[in-house]
Design an enzyme around this catalytic site. Structure first.
Site, PDB file in Angstrom:
ATOM      1  N   TYR A   2      66.570  31.697  52.282  1.00 38.47           N
ATOM      2  CA  TYR A   2      66.233  32.401  53.465  1.00 38.47           C
ATOM      3  C   TYR A   2      65.235  31.949  54.330  1.00 38.47           C
ATOM      4  O   TYR A   2      64.239  31.349  53.810  1.00 38.47           O
ATOM      5  CB  TYR A   2      65.524  33.853  52.996  1.00 38.47           C
ATOM      6  CG  TYR A   2      66.634  34.857  52.467  1.00 38.47           C
ATOM      7  CD1 TYR A   2      67.674  35.314  53.138  1.00 38.47           C
ATOM      8  CD2 TYR A   2      66.333  35.478  51.222  1.00 38.47           C
ATOM      9  CE1 TYR A   2      68.478  36.354  52.771  1.00 38.47           C
ATOM     10  CE2 TYR A   2      67.197  36.481  50.519  1.00 38.47           C
ATOM     11  CZ  TYR A   2      68.264  36.727  51.546  1.00 38.47           C
ATOM     12  OH  TYR A   2      69.376  37.631  51.024  1.00 38.47           O
ATOM     13  N   LYS A  27      43.258  50.623  31.855  1.00 35.18           N
ATOM     14  CA  LYS A  27      43.769  51.303  32.949  1.00 35.18           C
ATOM     15  C   LYS A  27      45.123  50.447  33.492  1.00 35.18           C
ATOM     16  O   LYS A  27      45.321  49.390  33.109  1.00 35.18           O
ATOM     17  CB  LYS A  27      42.816  51.499  33.987  1.00 35.18           C
ATOM     18  CG  LYS A  27      42.216  50.072  34.428  1.00 35.18           C
ATOM     19  CD  LYS A  27      40.918  50.275  35.328  1.00 35.18           C
ATOM     20  CE  LYS A  27      40.413  48.743  35.743  1.00 35.18           C
ATOM     21  NZ  LYS A  27      39.054  48.727  36.433  1.00 35.18           N
TER      22      LYS A  27
HETATM   23  C1  LIG Z   1      38.435  47.875  35.832  1.00 34.86           C
HETATM   24  C2  LIG Z   1      37.228  48.109  35.574  1.00 34.86           C
HETATM   25  C3  LIG Z   1      36.493  47.564  34.367  1.00 34.86           C
HETATM   26  C4  LIG Z   1      37.168  46.399  33.645  1.00 34.86           C
HETATM   27  O1  LIG Z   1      36.993  45.380  34.525  1.00 34.86           O
HETATM   28  P1  LIG Z   1      37.390  43.774  34.223  1.00 34.86           P
HETATM   29  O2  LIG Z   1      36.894  42.988  35.284  1.00 34.86           O
HETATM   30  O3  LIG Z   1      39.069  43.913  34.083  1.00 34.86           O
HETATM   31  O4  LIG Z   1      36.859  43.407  32.696  1.00 34.86           O
HETATM   32  C5  LIG Z   1      35.227  48.225  33.977  1.00 34.86           C
HETATM   33  N1  LIG Z   1      34.618  48.843  34.553  1.00 34.86           N
HETATM   34  C6  LIG Z   1      35.272  49.634  35.553  1.00 34.86           C
HETATM   35  C7  LIG Z   1      34.244  50.505  36.159  1.00 34.86           C
HETATM   36  C8  LIG Z   1      36.411  49.038  36.219  1.00 34.86           C
HETATM   37  O5  LIG Z   1      36.848  49.829  37.245  1.00 34.86           O
END
Ligand SMILES: *Cc1c(COP(=O)(O)O)cnc(C)c1O
Length: 378
Positions: free
Chosen positions: A265, A44
Site C-alpha cells: 500500500y 493488569k
Molecule cells: C503498572 C504499575 C506497576 C508495574 O509497573 P512495571 O513498570 O510494569 O513494573 C506498579 N505499580 C503501579 C502503580 C502501576 O501502575
C-alpha cells in the site's frame, strides 16, 4: 511451532518458566544482604497481554503473595484463579458506587483520593468493621494518590483514617527508568516524608525499574510487572531479565521483483536492486504495529546474522520481508521467521515501532496461535 499454529497467521510462544525465573531473580536481588522486601506482581491488562489466568498461578507457585490489577473487573476475573487469602489490589480504587461490589468480590482497593477514602469509610461504618485497603500518595508524579496538601490536612485529625485497615502505603515513580533523573531522589524524599503522616503500614514505592535504582527504593514491597514479562527494566543497558515471548510467522509466498518495483500500500518501498520478497500473514490486525512499516526486521533462526528488513506498509493481515540477503538459502512456503525472538528482542521490536516493550506486549492480538511453555516448579 505445533501443527495447529499453521492455521493462524502468527504463533506466539509464552515461556511460563521464564516468568517464574524472573520472579525468583527479582526476589534474590531484593533479599541480598538480608533485606526482607517482598515481591508482588502487577498483572493488569491481562498480565501485560500474556494471559493473566495462565501467568498468575505460576507467580503464586513461585512465591508471589500480592497481586495488583488496574480495574475492579480485572480483579474479579482473577479472584477465583489465585488463593483466597492472597490480596488482589485494585490500583484504580472503587469506581463511585462500587465499594460493596469490590468488597464482595474479595478485592482490596487502592484508595487514591479523598472521595475514594470517604466511600470506603462509609462502607466500613455500614459493616461496623475496619476494611482493608492500600493508601496511595502522590510523591511527585501527579497521577494517582492523595496529594501532599490533603495528607497534611488529614494529619491534624486522628479520625481521618477511621474504618481503614491499612495494608500498604504506596506511591509510584515517574522516572525510574532514567536512574540519573533527579526526580527519583525527590520522589524518594517526598515518599518518606508523606508516608510518615499516614497510618502505620508496610510501604511500597517501586515497580520494575525502581528495583534497579537500589535498596533505598525497595521499602517493604515492590510491584514489578514489566521485568517479570521480560521487558527490560534498565533501558539503554543490557536487559537483566530472561526473555518470555517469541513471535513467529510462516512465509506464505515469495517472489523476486525487479529494481524499481514498489511493494505494498502507498508504494512506500521501492526496490533499489532485484529483491526477493517474502510475505508473512501477520499485520496490524494482530496488533503488529503499522509504525514498523519500512522499519523493523525478521530473522531466520538458522541464519540470525542476516538482516531481513520489513519493507513497505504493514497491512491488516500481512507484511513483506526483504530476504534477498539470504542469497541461495531456500525459503519455501511454511518457513518460520522470528519477529520477536532470541536474535531480535522485544526491545528491538519496540524501537522499530517507536514505542516501548510494554505496548508491544499489551497490543499482542487475539489472532495469534498461543502456546505456553509450561512451568515445572523446582
Ligand atoms: C503498572 C504499575 C506497576 C508495574 O509497573 P512495571 O513498570 O510494569 O513494573 C506498579 N505499580 C503501579 C502503580 C502501576 O501502575
Amino acid at each position: 511451532m505445533d501443527v495447529a499454529a499453521q492455521w493462524a497467521g502468527g504463533a506466539l510462544t509464552i515461556d511460563l518458566g521464564a516468568i517464574a525465573a524472573n520472579y525468583r531473580q527479582l526476589t534474590r536481588t531484593l533479599t541480598q544482604n538480608g533485606a526482607k522486601t517482598l515481591c508482588a506482581a502487577a498483572i493488569k491488562a491481562d498480565a501485560y497481554g500474556l494471559g493473566a489466568s495462565r501467568v498468575a498461578p505460576v507467580l503464586e507457585q513461585a512465591g508471589c503473595r500480592h497481586f495488583f490489577v488496574a480495574h475492579l473487573s480485572e480483579g474479579a476475573a482473577l479472584r477465583s484463579i489465585i488463593s483466597r487469602d492472597i490480596p488482589i489490589f485494585v490500583l484504580h480504587g472503587p469506581p463511585p458506587g462500587t465499594s460493596e461490589d469490590l468488597l464482595e468480590a474479595g478485592l482490596t482497593p487502592v484508595l487514591n483520593s479523598p472521595e475514594q477514602l470517604e466511600e470506603w469509610q462509609t462502607l466500613a461504618r455500614k459493616r461496623e468493621r475496619r476494611l482493608p485497603a492500600a493508601i496511595q500518595l502522590d510523591s511527585g508524579m501527579a497521577r494517582f494518590g492523595l496529594t501532599a496538601e490533603t495528607i497534611t490536612a488529614l494529619a491534624d485529625n486522628p479520625d481521618s483514617y477511621a474504618g481503614i485497615d491499612p495494608m500498604l502505603v504506596m506511591s509510584h515513580l515517574a522516572c525510574a527508568d532514567t536512574p540519573e533523573s533527579p526526580a527519583n531522589i525527590a520522589q524518594l524524599e517526598a515518599f518518606r516524608r508523606l508516608s510518615a503522616l499516614l497510618p502505620e503500614a508496610p510501604r511500597s514505592l517501586s515497580a520494575s525499574s525502581g528495583i534497579f535504582l537500589g535498596p533505598d527504593w525497595h521499602f517493604d514491597l515492590v510491584r514489578p510487572g514489566a521485568a517479570l514479562y521480560g521487558i527490560s527494566p534498565t533501558p539503554g543497558q543490557p536487559n537483566p531479565m530472561t526473555p518470555v515471548v517469541r513471535l513467529q510467522a510462516r512465509v506464505i509466498q515469495t517472489r523476486t521483483i525487479p529494481e524499481g518495483q514498489s511493494v505494498g500500500y502507498g508504494a512506500l518501498f521501492t526496490a533499489h536492486r532485484p529483491t526477493r520478497v517474502a510475505l508473512l500473514g501477520i499485520g496490524y490486525g494482530d496488533g503488529f504495529h503499522r509504525s514498523t512499516s519500512n522499519r523493523g526486521r525478521a530473522v531466520l533462526p538458522s541464519h540470525p546474522d542476516v538482516h531481513l528488513p520489513i519493507i513497505g506498509r504493514v497491512s491488516m493481515d500481512s507484511l513483506a520481508i526483504d530476504i534477498t540477503d539470504l542469497g541461495e538459502i531456500p525459503v519455501p512456503p511454511g518457513t518460520s521467521l522470528d519477529l520477536i525472538g532470541p536474535h531480535n528482542t522485544l526491545e528491538d521490536a519496540a524501537d522499530a515501532a517507536a514505542t516501548i516493550g510494554y505496548e508491544i506486549l499489551t497490543d499482542l492480538g487475539g489472532r495469534y496461535h498461543r502456546s505456553y511453555v509450561s512451568y515445572q516448579p523446582a
